[in-house]
Design an enzyme around this catalytic site. Structure first.
Site, PDB file in Angstrom:
ATOM      1  N   ASP A  53       3.051   2.992   6.700  1.00 13.48           N
ATOM      2  CA  ASP A  53       3.043   1.575   7.068  1.00 13.48           C
ATOM      3  C   ASP A  53       4.442   1.028   6.891  1.00 13.48           C
ATOM      4  OD1 ASP A  53       2.970  -0.034   4.298  1.00 13.48           O
ATOM      5  OD2 ASP A  53       1.541   1.625   4.121  1.00 13.48           O
ATOM      6  N   ASP A 142      -4.409  -7.300   4.783  1.00 13.37           N
ATOM      7  CA  ASP A 142      -3.752  -6.915   3.536  1.00 13.37           C
ATOM      8  C   ASP A 142      -4.025  -8.018   2.521  1.00 13.37           C
ATOM      9  OD1 ASP A 142      -2.038  -6.275   1.477  1.00 13.37           O
ATOM     10  OD2 ASP A 142      -0.237  -6.204   2.705  1.00 13.37           O
ATOM     11  N   GLU A 144      -4.316  -8.806  -1.525  1.00 15.23           N
ATOM     12  CA  GLU A 144      -3.859  -8.186  -2.762  1.00 15.23           C
ATOM     13  C   GLU A 144      -3.204  -9.201  -3.672  1.00 15.23           C
ATOM     14  OE1 GLU A 144       0.075  -6.407  -2.436  1.00 15.23           O
ATOM     15  OE2 GLU A 144      -0.339  -6.157  -0.298  1.00 15.23           O
TER      16      GLU A 144
END
Length: 260
Positions: A53, A142, A144
């Site tokens: 990524d 994403d 987090e």
């Protein structure tokens, strides 16, 4: 991504990395000591598929060299919140496809800035849409540790679950696909309260920089993607890069890309 590229803003308004490796250490320790988890990692399939990524922090990428080095897929940063588009996304997204790399877009969530629906629409309108062309994966959320403040963005566990549900439902409505969810087990435990809601449909992308994926978020039967290091090296990229496995063969990854 995270523990992947994290951004802060300096006095000139420039975005930069902050504290990735210190955070990674903390997350690893949290993961090792968590006791309220109910799901464990299933063994990887006989074959795993190599991926990376990236964001603009990797600079100019020679995607032909990346593909020739054995990299089969890449998640590429597209958006963050509702006001940031990665300046290299368009170049990377097209060049990866042309090199034969199966690519997907990812969105860095900022749940304290706007609703999940608003951010899902921002992603879908800025590179995160999907097409059945054998090389486009459903986009990844994403979600987090907050690089700008409180770990859970000031949201309660119930509010975080609602935010994630809002994002995932809106993305599916826009694209017909179930988004991939990127997270760490420790963050998921703390900030969602061991929520099991997404895992019936949404592929899990777990981040753990270690020799195994370890314990998975509650209710996840297996991992689909595993980010196992942030200090990998790949031909065609100058400097370190996040390395990942897909839990299966390239043929199965193509099937995911094509919603088959």
């Amino acid at each position: 991504m995270a523990p992947t590229v994290r951004f802060g803003t300096d006095a000139r308004g420039h975005r930069h990395r902050v504290g990735r490796r210190l955070l990674a250490t903390a997350l690893t320790l949290l993961c090792a000591t968590a006791t309220a988890l109910v799901s464990t990692a299933a063994p990887a399939q006989a074959a795993t598929t190599a991926g990376i990524d990236v964001s603009h922090w990797q600079g100019s990428i020679n995607w032909t060299s990346v593909r020739n080095s054995g990299i089969e897929f890449a998640y590429i940063k597209a958006t963050e919140g509702t006001s940031y588009r990665d300046p290299r996304f368009n170049t990377n997204y097209v060049a990866a496809y042309n090199a034969g790399v199966i690519r997907g877009a990812y969105h860095f969530a900022l749940p304290d800035r706007s609703s999940g629906a608003v951010q899902a629409n921002y992603l879908a309108s800025n590179g995160g849409a999907w097409s059945a062309d054998s090389r486009t994966l459903p986009a990844a959320l994403d979600i987090e540790h907050n690089p700008y403040g409180a770990m859970c963005y000031g949201l309660s566990q119930a509010a975080m679950r609602s935010w994630i549900s809002d994002f995932l439902a809106t993305y599916r409505s826009r694209t017909s696909r179930y988004a991939v969810v990127y997270t760490t087990t420790s963050w998921w435990t703390t900030c969602t309260g061991n929520w099991t809601g997404p895992w019936n449909n949404h592929p899990l992308w777990v981040a753990r920089w270690a020799a195994s994926p370890g314990t998975l978020p509650a209710g996840a039967p297996y991992w689909s993607f595993w980010q196992y290091t942030a200090t990998g090296s790949v031909s065609g990229i100058s400097g370190s890069v996040d390395r990942n496995h897909w839990n299966g063969t390239r043929a199965r990854l193509v099937a995911l890309a094509n919603n088959a």
